[in-house]
Scaffold this motif. Structure first.
Motif, PDB file in Angstrom:
ATOM      1  N   ARG A 281       5.051 -13.424  34.385  1.00  0.00           N
ATOM      2  CA  ARG A 281       4.342 -13.993  35.532  1.00  0.00           C
ATOM      3  C   ARG A 281       4.345 -13.021  36.699  1.00  0.00           C
ATOM      4  NH1 ARG A 281       1.513 -18.057  33.461  1.00  0.00           N
ATOM      5  NH2 ARG A 281       2.807 -19.371  32.178  1.00  0.00           N
TER       6      ARG A 281
ATOM      7  N   ARG B 124       3.005 -16.551  40.353  1.00  0.00           N
ATOM      8  CA  ARG B 124       3.368 -17.358  39.178  1.00  0.00           C
ATOM      9  C   ARG B 124       2.254 -17.468  38.144  1.00  0.00           C
ATOM     10  NH1 ARG B 124       7.281 -22.170  41.462  1.00  0.00           N
ATOM     11  NH2 ARG B 124       8.598 -20.800  42.667  1.00  0.00           N
TER      12      ARG B 124
ATOM     13  N   ALA C 144      -0.016 -15.768  35.043  1.00  0.00           N
ATOM     14  CA  ALA C 144       0.081 -14.723  34.029  1.00  0.00           C
ATOM     15  C   ALA C 144      -0.886 -13.606  34.427  1.00  0.00           C
ATOM     16  CB  ALA C 144      -0.277 -15.276  32.658  1.00  0.00           C
TER      17      ALA C 144
END
Length: 115
Positions: free
Chosen positions: A22, A91, A93
């Motif tokens: 992340r 947070r 990807a």
């Protein structure tokens, strides 16, 4: 100067680093070294206070300590409004953000610390 962790992959613009697959916001590079250290010290004190409150099973103290963690992280620029004034991909990807091409271009060894 980047305020991202040296041991983790960070985006070319210095806004995010990758940990656990992340993106996480880096601290504001415009902070003076003195201000940065003061806020990091406050963050570490607050994190220790969270741990102590949890060990003591003191929910009120934990809540107060978590507020101090949040305050320090906001002062560092890791939470709240972005220090660069653009969108926040915290947070997310990396492959699901505009950083997807950058992430895909890294070789496996470069990506590994952040996965």
């Amino acid at each position: 100067m980047s305020r991202c962790p040296d041991h983790l992959p960070s985006t070319p613009d210095g806004r995010f680093f990758v940990h656990g697959g992340r993106l996480w916001r880096c601290a504001n590079p415009d902070l003076s070294d003195q201000d940065y250290q003061r806020h990091v010290d406050a963050l570490m004190d607050a994190r220790r206070a969270v741990g102590a409150a949890k060990r003591a099973d003191d929910t009120d103290a934990e809540k107060q300590a978590r507020k101090q963690v949040d305050k320090a992280k906001r002062a560092l620029g890791e939470r709240g409004p972005t220090w660069w004034g653009g969108p926040d991909y915290n947070r997310k990807a990396p492959e699901n953000t505009p950083y997807g091409r950058w992430w895909a271009a890294l070789d496996a060894d470069e990506r590994a610390p952040g996965e």
